[in-house]
Design a protein around this motif. Structure first.
Motif, PDB file in Angstrom:
ATOM      1  N   ALA A 189       1.161 -11.507 -20.893  1.00  0.00           N
ATOM      2  CA  ALA A 189       2.134 -10.894 -19.977  1.00  0.00           C
ATOM      3  C   ALA A 189       1.406 -10.215 -18.824  1.00  0.00           C
ATOM      4  N   PRO A 190       2.048 -10.137 -17.658  1.00  0.00           N
ATOM      5  CA  PRO A 190       1.431  -9.435 -16.523  1.00  0.00           C
ATOM      6  C   PRO A 190       1.146  -7.979 -16.910  1.00  0.00           C
ATOM      7  N   PRO A 191       0.197  -7.344 -16.230  1.00  0.00           N
ATOM      8  CA  PRO A 191      -0.091  -5.946 -16.552  1.00  0.00           C
ATOM      9  C   PRO A 191       1.138  -5.068 -16.309  1.00  0.00           C
ATOM     10  N   PRO A 192       1.350  -4.075 -17.155  1.00  0.00           N
ATOM     11  CA  PRO A 192       2.523  -3.205 -16.971  1.00  0.00           C
ATOM     12  C   PRO A 192       2.538  -2.546 -15.596  1.00  0.00           C
ATOM     13  N   ALA A 193       1.372  -2.272 -15.034  1.00  0.00           N
ATOM     14  CA  ALA A 193       1.333  -1.628 -13.715  1.00  0.00           C
ATOM     15  C   ALA A 193       1.988  -2.516 -12.656  1.00  0.00           C
ATOM     16  N   ALA A 194       1.822  -3.831 -12.781  1.00  0.00           N
ATOM     17  CA  ALA A 194       2.429  -4.746 -11.797  1.00  0.00           C
ATOM     18  C   ALA A 194       3.948  -4.681 -11.889  1.00  0.00           C
ATOM     19  N   ALA A 195       4.460  -4.640 -13.122  1.00  0.00           N
ATOM     20  CA  ALA A 195       5.916  -4.572 -13.305  1.00  0.00           C
ATOM     21  C   ALA A 195       6.459  -3.258 -12.757  1.00  0.00           C
ATOM     22  N   SER A 196       5.764  -2.170 -13.025  1.00  0.00           N
ATOM     23  CA  SER A 196       6.262  -0.867 -12.568  1.00  0.00           C
ATOM     24  C   SER A 196       6.208  -0.760 -11.047  1.00  0.00           C
ATOM     25  N   GLY A 229       5.399  -6.510  -2.546  1.00  0.00           N
ATOM     26  CA  GLY A 229       4.119  -5.801  -2.513  1.00  0.00           C
ATOM     27  C   GLY A 229       3.429  -5.633  -3.848  1.00  0.00           C
ATOM     28  N   ALA A 230       3.907  -6.301  -4.893  1.00  0.00           N
ATOM     29  CA  ALA A 230       3.279  -6.138  -6.211  1.00  0.00           C
ATOM     30  C   ALA A 230       2.679  -7.479  -6.634  1.00  0.00           C
ATOM     31  N   SER A 231       3.039  -7.986  -7.780  1.00  0.00           N
ATOM     32  CA  SER A 231       2.457  -9.222  -8.265  1.00  0.00           C
ATOM     33  C   SER A 231       3.342  -9.785  -9.371  1.00  0.00           C
ATOM     34  N   GLY A 232       3.486 -11.099  -9.405  1.00  0.00           N
ATOM     35  CA  GLY A 232       4.315 -11.742 -10.419  1.00  0.00           C
ATOM     36  C   GLY A 232       5.377 -12.608  -9.780  1.00  0.00           C
ATOM     37  N   GLY A 233       6.140 -13.297 -10.614  1.00  0.00           N
ATOM     38  CA  GLY A 233       7.231 -14.125 -10.116  1.00  0.00           C
ATOM     39  C   GLY A 233       8.439 -13.946 -11.020  1.00  0.00           C
ATOM     40  N   PHE A 234       9.597 -14.450 -10.575  1.00  0.00           N
ATOM     41  CA  PHE A 234      10.783 -14.278 -11.429  1.00  0.00           C
ATOM     42  C   PHE A 234      11.794 -15.396 -11.259  1.00  0.00           C
ATOM     43  N   ILE A 235      12.601 -15.544 -12.310  1.00  0.00           N
ATOM     44  CA  ILE A 235      13.808 -16.369 -12.274  1.00  0.00           C
ATOM     45  C   ILE A 235      14.982 -15.458 -12.556  1.00  0.00           C
ATOM     46  N   THR A 273       0.829  -1.210   0.000  1.00  0.00           N
ATOM     47  CA  THR A 273       0.000   0.000   0.000  1.00  0.00           C
ATOM     48  C   THR A 273       0.870   1.269   0.000  1.00  0.00           C
ATOM     49  N   HIS A 274       2.159   1.109  -0.262  1.00  0.00           N
ATOM     50  CA  HIS A 274       3.085   2.253  -0.204  1.00  0.00           C
ATOM     51  C   HIS A 274       2.798   3.259  -1.332  1.00  0.00           C
ATOM     52  N   PRO A 275       2.855   4.558  -1.031  1.00  0.00           N
ATOM     53  CA  PRO A 275       2.573   5.571  -2.064  1.00  0.00           C
ATOM     54  C   PRO A 275       3.474   5.450  -3.298  1.00  0.00           C
ATOM     55  N   ALA A 276       4.723   5.050  -3.113  1.00  0.00           N
ATOM     56  CA  ALA A 276       5.630   4.970  -4.274  1.00  0.00           C
ATOM     57  C   ALA A 276       5.199   3.862  -5.233  1.00  0.00           C
ATOM     58  N   LEU A 277       4.695   2.744  -4.683  1.00  0.00           N
ATOM     59  CA  LEU A 277       4.228   1.654  -5.548  1.00  0.00           C
ATOM     60  C   LEU A 277       2.923   2.047  -6.231  1.00  0.00           C
ATOM     61  N   ARG A 278       2.035   2.676  -5.474  1.00  0.00           N
ATOM     62  CA  ARG A 278       0.766   3.128  -6.079  1.00  0.00           C
ATOM     63  C   ARG A 278       1.051   4.097  -7.221  1.00  0.00           C
ATOM     64  N   ALA A 279       1.942   5.047  -6.978  1.00  0.00           N
ATOM     65  CA  ALA A 279       2.222   6.074  -7.992  1.00  0.00           C
ATOM     66  C   ALA A 279       2.853   5.433  -9.233  1.00  0.00           C
TER      67      ALA A 279
END
Ligand SMILES: *Cc1c(COP(=O)(O)O)cnc(C)c1O
Length: 400
Positions: A278-285, A250-256, A55-61
């Motif tokens: 592909a995951p939504p661009p907002a999740a990546a950002s 705090g976002a969404s997705g997984g990685f290798i 819920t951090h403002p930087a992630l929301r923005a």
């Protein structure tokens, strides 16, 4: 009720009878340290948002900026529809963060495992799992079709027996069997760690590969939250680093993360990457903003706050709670007992889910208390008081 629903309803009844029935609880607030559930405000000890970043403002923005620029959806698989810039920016940052050559993101941690392990192994190969490895790792190992072996939790002797057996098998066809060991660096339901240094030495001795799932260590352990492999200086000796963007990040997705060759190979062969939008661009950002936060003064402060919260619970005289990390298992055994303890806490305004089979073994039901930097001292005190109250009700001797 038709025959189809009757069949399913019968199976649901069996789950209820076994104390294994589950249901969703609707939450009408942002998923922070406090939750609004059914019109009640509850203290939340159920989330994997260890640093309070969701819920951090930087992630929301960051997410909102990505939506403004790129829209809500990715519209296609990245191989098909073009690969949006936020995914590339995130992958470059992830590789730099984890200290590997390259990274690849997936739509979830689950999809990461399901794409990666079957891409690496074939039927003649061997996959060796820790008994407590997460369901997605188990499912992925099964899906690979490789021979599946399981060793007792963190048992290096049993693992070595399996590696010796694998090495002694006659080669089928033109190459020796590949052997992949799969474990977690911090275990999701027990909160303890794997002996990574010993695992690395063992797998090198036997020429096996190692996949380490850092789902619960990423963001939390190691320098800047880079994980336990980085903490122990083992990054370059582990073939496959896995993680999720949905927990401490705090976002969404997984990685290798791994070598450039590994990532190029997965782009070509990981089916959950190839055949999925592909995951939504907002999740990546949002995940990229989280990575930047982790490496900032604020990230350090949040990790310190989490450590302080872990220390506060460690200092509490609560027998039965094993406090080694942000994941605190309170093992209650019987399924019904765990449900009753969760109910006891809920009545006192504290939300901790009961974890039952098949998430954990039968008869090892527990409350999984997860701590966050977002918890205040008084939140922990309320938790300790409610747990102590339950323990006091349990000390009366049982009648025969
Ligand atoms: C949660 C979890 C995953 C799955 O990640 P998601 O992003 O939630 O799909 C994988 N491995 C472990 C150990 C986990 O706890």
């Amino acid at each position: 009720m038709n025959a189809f629903d009757r069949d399913l309803a019968g199976r649901l009844d069996a789950l209820r009878a076994a104390g294994l029935h589950r249901q969703l609880r609707r939450v009408d607030s942002a998923p922070g340290a406090r939750l609004e559930v059914g019109g009640r405000k509850l203290l939340n000890f159920s989330s994997n948002d260890y640093l309070g970043l969701a819920t951090h403002p930087a992630l929301r923005a960051a997410a909102m900026r990505a939506i403004e620029r790129f829209g809500a959806g990715s519209t296609a698989s990245r191989l098909l529809g073009g690969s949006l810039a936020p995914h590339h920016e995130l992958e470059e940052a992830l590789a730099a963060f984890k200290g590997t050559e390259a990274a690849l993101t997936f739509s979830s941690g689950y999809a990461t495992a399901l794409g990666t392990i079957p891409a690496l192994l074939e039927r003649e190969d061997v996959v060796v799992l820790d008994r407590l490895a997460h369901a997605c790792l188990v499912d992925a190992a099964r899906l690979s079709g490789a021979k599946l072996r399981v060793f007792a939790h963190n048992d290096l002797n049993e693992l070595e027996d399996i590696l010796r057996w694998a090495a002694s098998r006659p080669p089928t066809g033109s190459r020796p069997a590949r052997v992949l060991i799969v474990t977690e660096s911090v275990f999701s339901m027990d909160g303890d760690g794997a002996p990574l240094r010993e695992l690395v030495e063992l797998k090198e001795r036997y020429g096996a590969w190692l996949l380490v799932d850092e789902a619960h260590a990423t963001g939390v352990c190691g320098p800047d939250g880079r994980g336990r492999a980085a903490e122990l200086g083992l990054t370059g000796r582990i073939e496959v680093h896995m993680g999720t963007l949905g927990k401490a990040l705090g976002a969404s997705g997984g990685f290798i993360c791994g070598s450039r060759t590994l990532i190029e190979y997965l782009v070509n062969r990981a089916r959950s990457f190839i055949f999925s939008t592909a995951p939504p661009p907002a999740a990546a950002s949002a995940a990229l903003a989280a990575l930047q936060l982790l490496q900032s003064e604020e990230g350090r402060a949040r990790r310190e706050r989490l450590q302080a919260n872990i220390g506060r619970l460690q200092a509490a005289p609560l027998p039965g709670l094993r406090v080694e990390s942000a994941i605190v298992p309170w093992i209650l055994g019987e399924e019904a007992r765990a449900v009753a303890a969760a109910e006891h806490l809920r009545e006192r305004g504290i939300f901790v889910p009961a974890i039952r089979y098949p998430t954990v073994a039968r008869g090892a039901a527990r409350l999984r208390i997860s701590l966050s930097a977002a918890h205040r001292g008084e939140d922990l005190d309320a938790l300790v008081a409610a747990v102590a109250e339950w323990l006091a009700t349990q000390t009366q001797p049982k009648r025969a």
